[in-house]
Design an enzyme around this catalytic site. Structure first.
Site, mmCIF file in Angstrom:
data_model
loop_
_atom_site.group_PDB
_atom_site.id
_atom_site.type_symbol
_atom_site.label_atom_id
_atom_site.label_comp_id
_atom_site.label_asym_id
_atom_site.label_seq_id
_atom_site.Cartn_x
_atom_site.Cartn_y
_atom_site.Cartn_z
ATOM 1 N N SER A 13 0.835 -1.205 0.000
ATOM 2 C CA SER A 13 0.000 0.000 0.000
ATOM 3 C C SER A 13 0.865 1.248 0.000
ATOM 4 O O SER A 13 0.372 2.328 -0.319
ATOM 5 C CB SER A 13 -0.846 0.083 1.258
ATOM 6 O OG SER A 13 -1.479 -1.105 1.520
ATOM 7 N N HIS A 53 -1.124 -2.744 -7.157
ATOM 8 C CA HIS A 53 -1.874 -2.428 -5.936
ATOM 9 C C HIS A 53 -3.362 -2.687 -6.168
ATOM 10 O O HIS A 53 -4.067 -1.854 -6.754
ATOM 11 C CB HIS A 53 -1.601 -0.961 -5.573
ATOM 12 C CG HIS A 53 -2.190 -0.507 -4.280
ATOM 13 N ND1 HIS A 53 -2.353 0.823 -3.971
ATOM 14 C CD2 HIS A 53 -2.656 -1.194 -3.204
ATOM 15 C CE1 HIS A 53 -2.893 0.924 -2.776
ATOM 16 N NE2 HIS A 53 -3.090 -0.280 -2.292
ATOM 17 N N GLU A 82 -3.988 -0.131 -9.150
ATOM 18 C CA GLU A 82 -3.032 0.981 -9.276
ATOM 19 C C GLU A 82 -1.671 0.345 -9.587
ATOM 20 O O GLU A 82 -1.148 -0.420 -8.782
ATOM 21 C CB GLU A 82 -2.984 1.764 -7.953
ATOM 22 C CG GLU A 82 -2.135 3.013 -8.005
ATOM 23 C CD GLU A 82 -2.097 3.758 -6.650
ATOM 24 O OE1 GLU A 82 -2.181 3.130 -5.595
ATOM 25 O OE2 GLU A 82 -1.969 4.991 -6.677
ATOM 26 N N ASN A 96 -3.321 6.321 -1.840
ATOM 27 C CA ASN A 96 -3.182 6.636 -0.418
ATOM 28 C C ASN A 96 -2.683 8.051 -0.157
ATOM 29 O O ASN A 96 -2.915 8.607 0.913
ATOM 30 C CB ASN A 96 -2.283 5.606 0.259
ATOM 31 C CG ASN A 96 -3.066 4.339 0.520
ATOM 32 O OD1 ASN A 96 -4.205 4.390 0.983
ATOM 33 N ND2 ASN A 96 -2.495 3.195 0.183
HETATM 34 N N1 LIG Z 1 -5.987 -4.912 3.619
HETATM 35 C C1 LIG Z 1 -6.161 -3.986 2.696
HETATM 36 O O1 LIG Z 1 -7.221 -3.315 2.625
HETATM 37 C C2 LIG Z 1 -5.085 -3.727 1.665
HETATM 38 C C3 LIG Z 1 -5.404 -3.029 0.500
HETATM 39 C C4 LIG Z 1 -4.416 -2.854 -0.480
HETATM 40 C C5 LIG Z 1 -3.123 -3.354 -0.266
HETATM 41 N N2 LIG Z 1 -2.834 -4.008 0.909
HETATM 42 C C6 LIG Z 1 -1.471 -4.540 1.059
HETATM 43 O O2 LIG Z 1 -1.500 -5.945 0.815
HETATM 44 C C7 LIG Z 1 -0.490 -6.606 1.591
HETATM 45 C C8 LIG Z 1 -1.144 -7.700 2.434
HETATM 46 O O3 LIG Z 1 -2.092 -7.090 3.307
HETATM 47 P P1 LIG Z 1 -3.243 -7.955 4.004
HETATM 48 O O4 LIG Z 1 -4.224 -6.969 4.528
HETATM 49 O O5 LIG Z 1 -3.676 -9.062 3.092
HETATM 50 O O6 LIG Z 1 -2.410 -8.574 5.220
HETATM 51 P P2 LIG Z 1 -2.794 -9.844 6.133
HETATM 52 O O7 LIG Z 1 -2.162 -9.598 7.446
HETATM 53 O O8 LIG Z 1 -4.254 -10.137 6.059
HETATM 54 O O9 LIG Z 1 -2.027 -11.066 5.398
HETATM 55 C C9 LIG Z 1 -0.641 -11.146 5.277
HETATM 56 C C10 LIG Z 1 -0.258 -12.623 5.102
HETATM 57 O O10 LIG Z 1 1.146 -12.687 4.802
HETATM 58 C C11 LIG Z 1 1.641 -13.865 5.390
HETATM 59 N N3 LIG Z 1 3.099 -13.784 5.479
HETATM 60 C C12 LIG Z 1 3.853 -13.068 6.344
HETATM 61 N N4 LIG Z 1 5.154 -13.267 6.076
HETATM 62 C C13 LIG Z 1 5.217 -14.108 5.023
HETATM 63 C C14 LIG Z 1 6.302 -14.707 4.292
HETATM 64 N N5 LIG Z 1 7.568 -14.454 4.590
HETATM 65 N N6 LIG Z 1 5.994 -15.536 3.276
HETATM 66 C C15 LIG Z 1 4.711 -15.814 2.964
HETATM 67 N N7 LIG Z 1 3.650 -15.296 3.633
HETATM 68 C C16 LIG Z 1 3.910 -14.452 4.635
HETATM 69 C C17 LIG Z 1 0.930 -13.921 6.743
HETATM 70 O O11 LIG Z 1 0.967 -15.241 7.295
HETATM 71 C C18 LIG Z 1 -0.485 -13.473 6.357
HETATM 72 O O12 LIG Z 1 -1.299 -14.589 6.016
HETATM 73 C C19 LIG Z 1 0.193 -5.503 2.405
HETATM 74 O O13 LIG Z 1 1.345 -5.085 1.721
HETATM 75 C C20 LIG Z 1 -0.861 -4.387 2.440
HETATM 76 O O14 LIG Z 1 -0.305 -3.124 2.599
HETATM 77 C C21 LIG Z 1 -3.781 -4.224 1.864
#
Ligand SMILES: NC(=O)c1ccc[n+]([C@@H]2O[C@H](COP(=O)([O-])OP(=O)(O)OC[C@H]3O[C@@H](n4cnc5c(N)ncnc54)[C@H](O)[C@@H]3O)[C@@H](O)[C@H]2O)c1
Length: 298
Positions: free
Chosen positions: A120, A141, A153, A191
């Site tokens: 993000s 993104h 994005e 963002n």
């Molecule tokens: N949640 C949102 O609304 C949103 C929107 C756009 C972008 N993002 C981005 O997407 C990404 C993920 O966010 P999320 O909300 O899905 O997080 P989340 O916490 O729901 O999931 C993250 C996952 O990554 C796994 N993980 C951690 N380390 C790891 C590794 N070394 N190898 C493999 N898996 C690993 C964890 O076990 C977990 O299941 C982030 O970069 C976040 O900024 C999130």
């Protein structure tokens, strides 16, 4: 570029949605997470989301069956990425964790593979710099919930090649999404514009100018936003909003991006919004009613 074999790293909120849309559109998807329980949960979520799409007439049982057949799960990154043409990283938003994943990916994924990140806010240029293939690294993104939201994005790192951008634009269209290409500066576009609005809403509450309901209603009814900024902040996660504001603050060195002290307090105290059960609103399992947190009742 032929991009048919996709690896998705991280099976959380975003990773399961990204795997869902690739699998639904006929791509072979390897979904990878360090946590095996998270992979089981992701598969259940994908099935549930397909059932919801089927109920709305947006997908068929046949599509669900084919999509699930396109999906394989792995806890071992080396196995999961060894034949990937594109890796989409959607692991936890933590800079050290992501730099470490990209260092590993550079060694484990085929040399021709493109490496995308769903971050993000973390600099694509910085992530690309830990690999020996910076021209093949790009931001992809997706928005939450991925199967529903149309936007991708696409963020060009400083060294991303034009061919790579063109391929990712074409691929996003194949997923039925609308790609928008931007350059890599703090917060990108989504963002950089959204977070100062959310922060200003929190400042308005902090300064006692209006209540939670009033702030959100004004933005919903006055600006035709589908949800108010405080509700949206709860949905995104107040810790995530706080972290992104700090990226903007540090990246531009401009105090206008500093997180509101009320937001900092809420995050420090563990009031993170929907995921912790309370933020600006209170969330109870099974209830869809929007109830302002007792702390903000006037
Ligand atoms: N949640 C949102 O609304 C949103 C929107 C756009 C972008 N993002 C981005 O997407 C990404 C993920 O966010 P999320 O909300 O899905 O997080 P989340 O916490 O729901 O999931 C993250 C996952 O990554 C796994 N993980 C951690 N380390 C790891 C590794 N070394 N190898 C493999 N898996 C690993 C964890 O076990 C977990 O299941 C982030 O970069 C976040 O900024 C999130």
């Amino acid at each position: 570029m032929d991009l048919k074999n996709i690896a998705v790293i991280g099976a959380g909120t975003m990773g399961n949605g990204i795997a869902h849309v690739f699998a639904q559109n006929g791509f072979a998807v390897n979904l990878i997470d360090v946590n095996a329980g998270q992979l089981d949960k992701a598969l259940q979520t994908i099935q549930k989301n397909f059932d919801r799409q089927i109920a709305k007439g947006a997908a068929t049982e046949e599509q669900k069956k084919n999509a699930l057949a396109n999906l394989t799960t792995f806890t071992d990154m080396a196995q999961g990425v060894k034949e990937a043409q594109l890796v989409v990283e959607a692991a936890t938003e933590n800079i050290d964790l992501k730099l470490n994943i990209f260092k590993q990916l550079d060694n484990l994924a085929p040399g021709h593979a493109l490496l995308a990140t769903n971050t993000s806010s973390i600099s694509i240029t910085r992530i690309a710099a830990v690999t020996k293939r910076a021209s093949q690294v790009i931001g992809m993104h997706f928005m939450n919930p991925v199967p529903v939201m149309k936007l991708v994005e696409i963020i060009n790192g400083y060294a991303t090649s034009k061919n790579v951008t063109d391929s990712i634009v074409a691929l996003s269209k194949q997923l039925g999404k609308v790609p928008c290409v931007v350059n890599d500066y703090p917060g990108f576009i989504a963002n950089r514009i959204l977070m100062p609005m959310i922060n200003e809403a929190i400042y308005s509450l902090y300064e006692g100018i209006a209540g939670v309901n009033e702030i959100d209603t004004i933005m919903k009814l006055g600006m035709a936003h589908p949800m108010g900024p405080l509700q949206l902040a709860d949905f995104i996660g107040l810790d995530t909003c706080h972290a992104i504001l700090n990226v903007l603050f540090e990246g531009f060195g401009n105090p206008k991006y500093a997180p509101c002290p009320l937001l900092t307090n809420m995050v420090t105290a563990g009031y993170l919004g929907v995921k912790s059960g309370e933020g600006f609103y209170k969330y109870e399992a099974g209830s869809k009613e929007l109830v302002v947190s007792d702390r903000f009742r006037l």
